[in-house]
Design a protein around this motif. Structure first.
Motif, PDB file in Angstrom:
ATOM      1  N   UNK A  15     -16.196  10.595  -3.182  1.00  0.00           N
ATOM      2  CA  UNK A  15     -14.947  10.215  -2.516  1.00  0.00           C
ATOM      3  C   UNK A  15     -15.216   9.158  -1.439  1.00  0.00           C
ATOM      4  N   UNK A  16     -16.283   9.372  -0.665  1.00  0.00           N
ATOM      5  CA  UNK A  16     -16.583   8.417   0.412  1.00  0.00           C
ATOM      6  C   UNK A  16     -17.049   7.079  -0.150  1.00  0.00           C
ATOM      7  N   UNK A  17     -17.853   7.131  -1.212  1.00  0.00           N
ATOM      8  CA  UNK A  17     -18.337   5.897  -1.820  1.00  0.00           C
ATOM      9  C   UNK A  17     -17.174   5.089  -2.408  1.00  0.00           C
ATOM     10  N   UNK A  18     -16.257   5.781  -3.037  1.00  0.00           N
ATOM     11  CA  UNK A  18     -15.096   5.092  -3.607  1.00  0.00           C
ATOM     12  C   UNK A  18     -14.241   4.465  -2.513  1.00  0.00           C
ATOM     13  N   UNK A  19     -14.060   5.197  -1.421  1.00  0.00           N
ATOM     14  CA  UNK A  19     -13.212   4.661  -0.353  1.00  0.00           C
ATOM     15  C   UNK A  19     -13.906   3.532   0.399  1.00  0.00           C
ATOM     16  N   UNK A  20     -15.212   3.566   0.382  1.00  0.00           N
ATOM     17  CA  UNK A  20     -15.977   2.492   1.022  1.00  0.00           C
ATOM     18  C   UNK A  20     -15.736   1.167   0.299  1.00  0.00           C
ATOM     19  N   UNK A  75      -7.154   7.205  -1.932  1.00  0.00           N
ATOM     20  CA  UNK A  75      -7.417   8.559  -1.444  1.00  0.00           C
ATOM     21  C   UNK A  75      -7.838   9.430  -2.618  1.00  0.00           C
ATOM     22  N   UNK A  76      -8.811  10.292  -2.381  1.00  0.00           N
ATOM     23  CA  UNK A  76      -9.156  11.293  -3.387  1.00  0.00           C
ATOM     24  C   UNK A  76      -8.470  12.587  -2.998  1.00  0.00           C
ATOM     25  N   UNK A  77      -7.719  13.125  -3.930  1.00  0.00           N
ATOM     26  CA  UNK A  77      -7.006  14.380  -3.676  1.00  0.00           C
ATOM     27  C   UNK A  77      -7.686  15.477  -4.495  1.00  0.00           C
ATOM     28  N   UNK A  78      -8.056  16.554  -3.822  1.00  0.00           N
ATOM     29  CA  UNK A  78      -8.739  17.654  -4.516  1.00  0.00           C
ATOM     30  C   UNK A  78      -7.793  18.829  -4.715  1.00  0.00           C
ATOM     31  N   UNK A  79      -7.829  19.380  -5.913  1.00  0.00           N
ATOM     32  CA  UNK A  79      -7.144  20.649  -6.144  1.00  0.00           C
ATOM     33  C   UNK A  79      -8.220  21.707  -6.335  1.00  0.00           C
ATOM     34  N   UNK A 118      -3.014  -0.257 -10.732  1.00  0.00           N
ATOM     35  CA  UNK A 118      -2.055  -0.207  -9.628  1.00  0.00           C
ATOM     36  C   UNK A 118      -1.933   1.183  -9.010  1.00  0.00           C
ATOM     37  N   UNK A 119      -2.909   2.040  -9.297  1.00  0.00           N
ATOM     38  CA  UNK A 119      -2.872   3.398  -8.723  1.00  0.00           C
ATOM     39  C   UNK A 119      -3.813   3.454  -7.528  1.00  0.00           C
ATOM     40  N   UNK A 120      -3.575   4.367  -6.619  1.00  0.00           N
ATOM     41  CA  UNK A 120      -4.570   4.513  -5.548  1.00  0.00           C
ATOM     42  C   UNK A 120      -4.858   5.964  -5.177  1.00  0.00           C
ATOM     43  N   UNK A 121      -4.615   6.832  -6.135  1.00  0.00           N
ATOM     44  CA  UNK A 121      -4.970   8.237  -5.909  1.00  0.00           C
ATOM     45  C   UNK A 121      -5.950   8.677  -6.992  1.00  0.00           C
ATOM     46  N   UNK A 122      -7.073   9.233  -6.558  1.00  0.00           N
ATOM     47  CA  UNK A 122      -8.044   9.821  -7.489  1.00  0.00           C
ATOM     48  C   UNK A 122      -7.861  11.336  -7.379  1.00  0.00           C
ATOM     49  N   UNK A 123      -7.729  11.972  -8.509  1.00  0.00           N
ATOM     50  CA  UNK A 123      -7.574  13.419  -8.532  1.00  0.00           C
ATOM     51  C   UNK A 123      -8.874  14.046  -9.012  1.00  0.00           C
ATOM     52  N   UNK A 175       0.830  -1.210   0.000  1.00  0.00           N
ATOM     53  CA  UNK A 175       0.000   0.000   0.000  1.00  0.00           C
ATOM     54  C   UNK A 175       0.861   1.256   0.000  1.00  0.00           C
ATOM     55  N   UNK A 176       1.848   1.287   0.930  1.00  0.00           N
ATOM     56  CA  UNK A 176       2.761   2.433   0.990  1.00  0.00           C
ATOM     57  C   UNK A 176       3.411   2.657  -0.370  1.00  0.00           C
ATOM     58  N   UNK A 177       3.847   1.507  -0.958  1.00  0.00           N
ATOM     59  CA  UNK A 177       4.545   1.565  -2.234  1.00  0.00           C
ATOM     60  C   UNK A 177       3.698   2.217  -3.319  1.00  0.00           C
ATOM     61  N   UNK A 178       2.413   1.845  -3.353  1.00  0.00           N
ATOM     62  CA  UNK A 178       1.535   2.415  -4.373  1.00  0.00           C
ATOM     63  C   UNK A 178       1.446   3.927  -4.258  1.00  0.00           C
ATOM     64  N   UNK A 179       1.341   4.420  -3.017  1.00  0.00           N
ATOM     65  CA  UNK A 179       1.271   5.871  -2.846  1.00  0.00           C
ATOM     66  C   UNK A 179       2.585   6.505  -3.275  1.00  0.00           C
ATOM     67  N   UNK A 180       3.681   5.799  -2.994  1.00  0.00           N
ATOM     68  CA  UNK A 180       4.997   6.347  -3.326  1.00  0.00           C
ATOM     69  C   UNK A 180       5.171   6.508  -4.834  1.00  0.00           C
ATOM     70  N   UNK A 181       4.467   5.685  -5.611  1.00  0.00           N
ATOM     71  CA  UNK A 181       4.570   5.804  -7.073  1.00  0.00           C
ATOM     72  C   UNK A 181       3.954   7.117  -7.572  1.00  0.00           C
ATOM     73  N   UNK A 182       3.078   7.640  -6.746  1.00  0.00           N
ATOM     74  CA  UNK A 182       2.389   8.916  -7.060  1.00  0.00           C
ATOM     75  C   UNK A 182       1.774   8.921  -8.464  1.00  0.00           C
ATOM     76  N   UNK A 183       0.972   7.872  -8.712  1.00  0.00           N
ATOM     77  CA  UNK A 183       0.196   7.843  -9.967  1.00  0.00           C
ATOM     78  C   UNK A 183      -1.219   8.284  -9.618  1.00  0.00           C
ATOM     79  N   UNK A 184      -1.686   9.317 -10.284  1.00  0.00           N
ATOM     80  CA  UNK A 184      -3.045   9.802 -10.012  1.00  0.00           C
ATOM     81  C   UNK A 184      -3.951   9.534 -11.207  1.00  0.00           C
ATOM     82  N   UNK A 185      -5.154   9.086 -10.888  1.00  0.00           N
ATOM     83  CA  UNK A 185      -6.167   8.913 -11.933  1.00  0.00           C
ATOM     84  C   UNK A 185      -7.077  10.138 -11.869  1.00  0.00           C
TER      85      UNK A 185
END
Ligand code: PNS
Length: 170
Positions: free
Chosen positions: A108-113, A119-123, A87-92, A1-11
């Motif tokens: 965001x909550x439905x996806x995480x459920x 994680x959903x990251x908002x800009x 293999x990504x775990x960030x939604x932008x 899990x940590x590794x996936x975040x470290x890749x920093x691939x955002x969908x």
């Protein structure tokens, strides 16, 4: 899990019907944060689309032709399944006015459920694009108004072609 975040691939999922300068601004700013961004044309069952998936993909590809670290893809299933596959775990997602908040919060909550380690990251939307939406852009363009400053040039051209079957407008 940590590794996936470290890749920093955002969908970056959305309808992109069509992509606007607001979306482009989010993508450009996000590309300074993430190593890779996949712009994903996903299916929103609440929408009737003006542009086909192919047209939307082509417009986006043209805009980001020279940008590294960006991919364009489409998917008709569940967003969380696409994340698992890629293999990504960030939604932008971009957030505009307060009116976006509830819809975005629910998604965001439905996806995480469904999948815990995403994680959903908002800009925040750029100030200039706060009230820009694909829906309003289509409405204005369909009635002959100019949306030139709100969308990339290739999108403006496509909107003119779509709405002006006789090509009477410039
Ligand atoms: O640009 P939009 O229309 O606001 O984007 C919404 C979109 C496409 C991101 C959303 O409808 C979606 O994720 N669709 C894929 C199917 C899915 O996973 N639906 C459940 C979302 S909680």
């Amino acid at each position: 899990m940590q590794e996936n975040f470290a890749k920093r691939i955002a969908i970056y999922p959305g309808s992109f019907d069509p992509i606007t300068n607001g979306h482009v601004d989010i993508i450009k700013r996000a590309s300074r944060i993430f190593n890779e961004i996949i712009i994903l044309i996903a299916h929103n069952p609440d929408k009737v689309y003006l542009f086909t998936i192919e047209e939307r993909m082509e417009m986006i590809r043209e805009i980001f032709r020279d940008t590294e670290g960006l991919k364009v893809d489409c998917y008709s299933g569940l967003l969380v399944d696409y994340l698992k596959m890629s293999g990504a775990n960030i939604i932008l997602r971009g957030m505009r006015a307060l009116s976006d908040f509830e819809y975005e919060f629910q998604m965001a909550l439905m996806n995480r459920r469904q999948t815990k380690n995403i994680e959903t990251v908002f800009l925040m939307s750029g100030f200039k694009w706060f009230y820009t939406s694909s829906k309003l852009i289509k409405e204005v363009a369909s009635l002959g108004g100019s949306v030139k400053s709100l969308v990339p040039d290739n999108v403006n051209q496509k909107l003119i072609e779509k709405y002006d079957v006789n090509n009477t407008r410039g």
